[in-house]
Motif scaffolding. Structure first.
Motif, PDB file in Angstrom:
ATOM      1  N   UNK A   1      -1.859  -2.089 -16.020  1.00 20.41           N
ATOM      2  CA  UNK A   1      -3.271  -1.656 -16.513  1.00 20.41           C
ATOM      3  C   UNK A   1      -4.253  -1.529 -15.562  1.00 20.41           C
ATOM      4  N   UNK A   2      -5.016  -1.096 -14.619  1.00 15.00           N
ATOM      5  CA  UNK A   2      -5.829  -0.293 -14.237  1.00 15.00           C
ATOM      6  C   UNK A   2      -5.770   1.034 -13.407  1.00 15.00           C
ATOM      7  N   UNK A   3      -6.197   1.766 -13.702  1.00 13.08           N
ATOM      8  CA  UNK A   3      -6.178   3.236 -12.204  1.00 13.08           C
ATOM      9  C   UNK A   3      -7.388   3.144 -12.531  1.00 13.08           C
ATOM     10  N   UNK A   4      -7.898   3.224 -11.111  1.00  9.64           N
ATOM     11  CA  UNK A   4      -8.895   3.380 -10.377  1.00  9.64           C
ATOM     12  C   UNK A   4      -9.436   4.210  -9.363  1.00  9.64           C
ATOM     13  N   UNK A   5     -10.338   4.858  -9.496  1.00  8.07           N
ATOM     14  CA  UNK A   5     -10.615   6.180  -8.251  1.00  8.07           C
ATOM     15  C   UNK A   5     -11.110   5.138  -7.487  1.00  8.07           C
ATOM     16  N   UNK A   6     -10.844   5.893  -5.580  1.00  9.96           N
ATOM     17  CA  UNK A   6     -11.542   4.713  -4.922  1.00  9.96           C
ATOM     18  C   UNK A   6     -11.690   5.102  -4.437  1.00  9.96           C
ATOM     19  N   UNK A   7     -12.394   6.691  -4.188  1.00  8.10           N
ATOM     20  CA  UNK A   7     -12.971   7.648  -3.051  1.00  8.10           C
ATOM     21  C   UNK A   7     -13.755   8.883  -4.330  1.00  8.10           C
ATOM     22  N   UNK A   8     -14.982   9.166  -2.959  1.00  6.10           N
ATOM     23  CA  UNK A   8     -15.160  10.034  -4.260  1.00  6.10           C
ATOM     24  C   UNK A   8     -15.156  11.711  -4.337  1.00  6.10           C
ATOM     25  N   UNK A   9     -14.172  11.782  -3.990  1.00 13.37           N
ATOM     26  CA  UNK A   9     -13.361  13.362  -3.232  1.00 13.37           C
ATOM     27  C   UNK A   9     -11.775  13.244  -3.716  1.00 13.37           C
ATOM     28  N   UNK A  10     -11.392  14.994  -4.028  1.00 11.52           N
ATOM     29  CA  UNK A  10     -10.485  15.721  -4.387  1.00 11.52           C
ATOM     30  C   UNK A  10     -10.174  16.154  -3.770  1.00 11.52           C
ATOM     31  N   UNK A  11      -8.805  16.670  -3.302  1.00 13.76           N
ATOM     32  CA  UNK A  11      -8.927  18.195  -3.077  1.00 13.76           C
ATOM     33  C   UNK A  11      -7.998  19.437  -4.346  1.00 13.76           C
ATOM     34  N   UNK A  12      -8.101  19.952  -4.171  1.00 14.16           N
ATOM     35  CA  UNK A  12      -7.012  20.845  -5.064  1.00 14.16           C
ATOM     36  C   UNK A  12      -7.053  22.402  -3.972  1.00 14.16           C
TER      37      UNK A  12
END
Lengths: 438, 438, 438, 438
Positions: free
Chosen positions: B204-215
């Motif tokens: 029902x909800x899927x939100x980002x909670x920080x401003x960076x990602x690793x790849x």
């Protein structure tokens, strides 16, 4: 062993060609396109000559050459690094060179061998006012062969309006015109298209021209595990579909119980678009696919799409056919909704552009195809798209990876034929943020 | 040899269970769910009893049984067709049966063997006012194991709001909370979910909670032919992506030359959703996938989607994790844009519904997944969807083929893990014309 | 995402280790083997120290370090090239270091994290008079896990004589001893075997110890096209085979009509030989295979063969089981002729030898295995053998190709499990002409 | 779509044919073999007639027929179950029928269509004193085509002694005779061989006739994972091998350092043995393989072996070529040790025996081949052998499984071509215990 043909003859680098008058003494400088007869097999190759006075230099089939010409005849010697090479002599007949070659494979215990060729300067791209050609086919070919006589010759930029019969050879009137197996309309000869170029086929119109299609109710072997094969063991009948051209839907003509109201939106597509394969290899049947396109059965080859295919013969020799009123991904019934088609398309030649496999483009996406088992087709599609990104956007390998990792969309195009197909798509909107960066 | 476990113990047919009071003499009639200890290995099975007076009939592990009960103890004999079967005796302890089994495999030269079990009546589906649970995880598991203690117990219909750490074990504050490898939030115990049921997880909800990602910038082996492998040989560095939560785009934090303006729309997804696997088999690591879901890495497991997974343990034991800010099809970099996530989901139990592999549904499409090599995953996805159509719409094999042939859409979901994934999608709009026919 | 674990911790280069007395001030110089606790997950890594006076240099997890020690405690800082690295401090407790690490991933926006470790010097290879151990198993494991306590500790060069139960857990007396699924004898701890080494398991004796085996009459899915699946749809029964230990043949105990005289020569083999997998990943079930060997089901793992497997834990932790009285290539029935076994084998440790996959050797051939789909296993087997030839015979890539092109023999080992197997064999007689050249 | 050709025309059941004199009034009773011209495409089919007085009955292309004949002409009507069928009329010209067909596809909205045919009675198998033919080839074909004129006509039982050029078209004198790509000797017409029969080619002599072979040092893409592809990236040169016909070994002519003493035993084999494909499909190039055999590159097609191939044209039209002095499994270099060959073989016709793919037999084993990706070829080989066991030994599905499970031996035959090959072998010694049971 693998097919060991002189494939190097297709690996032509394209250069500009100096204009030349036939009057006066010929200047042989330029890039020549040769047709050879090699013990009964026809093949093509390119070579480069540079004339200074009577001296000739250049490159012949990979080997640097030195020789002379007196304006009527020429002779040169090309040496490979292994102690072999070619002794070439010939005559100049207007714009045509006629040559005899004695070739020795350096480092091989075999004897030297001979062949003859004729060569013409590679043409510059034809420019002319684009024309619309109406073409009513009378013959339908069942191989993507370079040996079928062109049915029409056109210029780059021209548009052709024609029809195709269905996969079973039946036309828009219901008349049988050919044995089945995807009989094709064409081949069309496109002036100035030469091996090493890319042919662009822009489909400007693709309309249904009859109200029925033929399919069946099997599922192809490639899509079935053992359990599903057992469930499907008693299927195998022909299904006729009614095409409602007004409401734009297809429905089974005699629907089984649960499909009595079943309706699917029409989405006319061409199962086959192909250039003829090179003359030195066996022409594939019109059920096959490969670098030349062919029976790709990809349901995004629709009105508005552009198909890019490599040119392997002078004139490209374009074939089209196998129209589908619509097709699910993978063409799971072996047949799609097979029907005849009203087709209009514009051709163009992109000089010297190479691609490792078929490509398709529409208003919103670019699409690179791979063909083989699904596992192999997946690799090929990725490799095809990686080359596209590197060539067009000058991306480094690291950048290619980052774009693919974030923007790749894969679909299975075809599962019914000897080659399955996988297509890697990228949205142009995403690519636009690359272009802005330039 | 193949894993020869007592898999038959999961092949449970589901029946209604009669309510029963613990006071007074017990009526043993009903469907019992047993947990056995088999030489140190735990396993589950179902059996059916019908009590008339003191007489017992029913079926024990496939074999018809006959026996008696006096209200405090029971005994019965179940016979297989090969001359073997089970001698069972035990005691009744409130709602719990405690049994001892001597089993002989008919037709086998081996000796009879013993094991003990406890059994309870299969629960009826819990009904209660749906609740919202706030859950802050403190432990993160790295196997989809039935042996990890549930972190929270909920009812069908309840909603859980929680967070997940990224694939490397880093949370929304940047703190490391676990070794990497897709550490999971959970397991959540869902009351009344029993082996043989299907668990529905509606995100029902899927939100980002920080401003960076690793790849990173590699391309996975499965996507590369030899030519591409050579081109990519010098890649392999970590790439940090900046997530612009306002503009809803991701960009490389330190962009290479041609990616200086590169932007991709965020599309938060969960790489892992899983039910614990059965107790008799080795719990898979959180990098693996299978019938239980797991590390599916499918970029349509997003807010609004419902994931259907089979239940292999009482309580289902649901795990979630491995959030991606976005992911291209196939997760070509091995990593997607790995990040922490704010997740809310509602669970439900569908009693007795079986499915041959993971399924996903959203507002517009139904999706059946296959997992294996791409060639095998393609077969499995087709088989999974064919079963869905047959079960839900009662289509005949011929009708299944006609619907698949005209409406199938295949995409490659995952290529980075041991299992690749292929998903077969069908639009609900097309299926609606089937429903109309009913 | 892919399993992102600290796999770098297994990529250990092996160096000689200086002997060291616990009395007097310790010299920390040497190659240390550390066991870490990383947020509850156990993992291993190596690091190198060089002590000069009180100064320490060396390499910690890939990063160069500088620090000091006073003989009781130590501290050092290791820097990576991205601005991160490790701050390490700890105490010296006899030959054991106990350390605390604060690690910062350079270039990552995440926070530094902490973990603790204990470390000992990597042992030198044990040398002792070889011993024969008689071992009667009492417990049988169903995962190739590093977390099962060793049942016996031996030296390199020692021989173990023991028994295995069949795939269904039944021993030589017909008694059930475990749930099925290839329960294993072991694990055996081999002194001085350390991650980065190779364990050699030489099978000196492999005898049948009962006169029957169990199999069935299915053909595994991987071996069936749709047509064969339909033909086989009604099979699925257990088949008991009589093993004639005198005449050395197997026959169906109750032969069907056409198999009344059917006889196949016995060829006892072990379906499973494995080292435990590393502690940071999920232990595979005993039906699985991989770099650790496992359920390879290769019918040349017989008396006289040597199996080479990588070591991932101190002591290697060797498992064996799943004996087959004989097995056709591919184990097409899912089961082979499953039976108990009398096994004797000698273990050895090859320090610092790496290999990309399982390898087997007998008197006449060397064999490199690949595991995956058949198409992937074929690539892996080739890559495994190419590395073997390059490492052992110092062949150049061109020479590797010439040897493989002329001497490769491929067989399909296994088709019944999640991984299929392909084995590439080369005759030692052919390789001997390479050795002569040296 | 798939190649939709009239493949049903090859599905001929074979019956005995009554002898017939051309004098007197013809009796049309018998099995007729027809050659049709279908809108320019040639195809074949069988039909059955039974004449009683002037009345004709029988079956025409699957449909029961009724008609009449007056000895000079005939007419009949064949009806399918969908309301369609064929109206046929024609004339009798000695032993030849000349017919005109109007065919309507029942249940199809298409119009009826016409074609003509000529038909002769299927021949009985020729019996004559076996002859030895010496044949010196002067032309070499590069497609397994039914349209190349036979170079020699022989009887079943006859032996042909001839030579083949190498894959590059070079003969035993070192002279180039054809463009490369496996140019073939043949086609040979074998009297009485008809579609539906099997051709047996028994290789009685296969000798080298020059002292060198050509190969190279690449590894084919199918055998390389990404890691190996990177290692092999700089290979690609021609390697000449010296063939020591006395010592029976091959060695690189200019050996690199580590191969200075490298020697491999010669094992002369034919890379290609093929029957021409049916006339209605595109003839494959001589690098391809399939049901017709072709470029199988299987290193057990040696002196003493018998190759079984289906007949698709009158006379079978046998091709041979692509000799290898020796070849590792998989032909990993793309080329094997390519050389010219001295070949002698005996042909035979097995009437009405079908097989789903190529088969080979030698003194000790029977071998069934599958072709495709390795995963698909494995399935096909199994299916091919299962059919062989069922047909020849009358085994039930359960018995087939038991024999395969205990006696299967799989090898990879070819990996270098578009189709990889997998071969399933069974020892005749094992099968002999089946025959004893009969």
């Amino acid at each position: 062993m693998r097919r060991v043909v002189l494939t190097s003859i297709l690996l032509i680098s394209v250069a500009s060609v100096r204009a030349q008058s036939d009057s006066a003494k010929a200047d042989l400088t330029g890039k020549w396109f040769a047709t050879m007869d090699f013990f009964g097999t026809r093949a093509n190759f390119d070579f480069d000559l540079e004339q200074k006075g009577e001296a000739l230099t250049g490159k012949f089939r990979g080997d640097p050459l030195e020789g002379t010409t007196d304006g009527h005849s020429f002779q040169f010697h090309a040496k490979d690094t292994q102690g072999g090479g070619e002794q070439v002599k010939g005559t100049i007949d207007g714009g045509t060179l006629r040559g005899e070659v004695e070739e020795a494979d350096g480092g091989m215990p075999s004897k030297p061998y001979h062949y003859s060729f004729t060569a013409k300067l590679r043409p510059t791209k034809t420019t002319a006012t684009p024309q619309l050609h109406e073409f009513a086919p009378t013959v339908f070919y069942r191989q993507f062969s370079p040996f079928n006589a062109p049915v029409l010759t056109v210029n780059p930029g021209d548009t052709i309006h024609t029809t195709t019969v269905d996969a079973g050879g039946i036309d828009f009137t219901g008349a049988t015109r050919s044995m089945g197996g995807n009989p094709q309309t064409g081949p069309f000869y496109v002036r100035s298209a030469m091996p090493g170029d890319t042919l662009a086929v822009h489909i400007t119109r693709l309309k249904l021209n009859r109200d029925w299609a033929q399919s069946d109710d099997v599922i192809v072997q490639r899509a079935m595990d053992g359990g599903l094969a057992v469930k499907m063991k008693d299927t195998g009948k022909t299904v006729i579909w009614h095409l409602d051209l007004e409401k734009n839907t297809a429905s089974p003509a005699k629907a089984a119980e649960h499909l009595a109201s079943y309706k699917v939106p029409l989405k006319p597509m061409l199962g086959c678009v192909a250039t003829a394969t090179g003359p030195a290899t066996a022409p594939p049947g019109t059920g096959d696919s490969g670098y030349f396109g062919g029976n790709m059965d990809f349901n995004e080859i629709v009105e508005g799409a552009t198909v890019y295919l490599p040119v392997s013969n002078a004139g490209a020799l374009l074939y089209l056919g196998d129209g589908h009123a619509l097709q699910g991904d993978g063409e799971l019934n072996g047949n799609a909704l097979e029907t005849s088609m009203d087709v209009e398309f514009t051709v163009d030649v992109i000089s010297g552009k190479r691609q490792p496999g078929p490509r398709v483009e529409n208003a919103t996406t670019i699409m690179a195809m791979g063909l083989g088992s699904l596992d192999d087709a997946f690799k090929q599609a990725t490799s095809n798209m990686a080359a596209w990104l590197a060539d067009t956007y000058k991306l480094t390998p690291s950048e290619v990876a980052q774009v693919l990792g974030t923007a790749a969309q894969y679909k299975v195009s075809e599962a019914a034929d000897r080659n399955a197909g996988v297509v890697l798509k990228i949205d142009k909107a995403t690519l636009a943020t690359l272009q802005a960066a330039k």
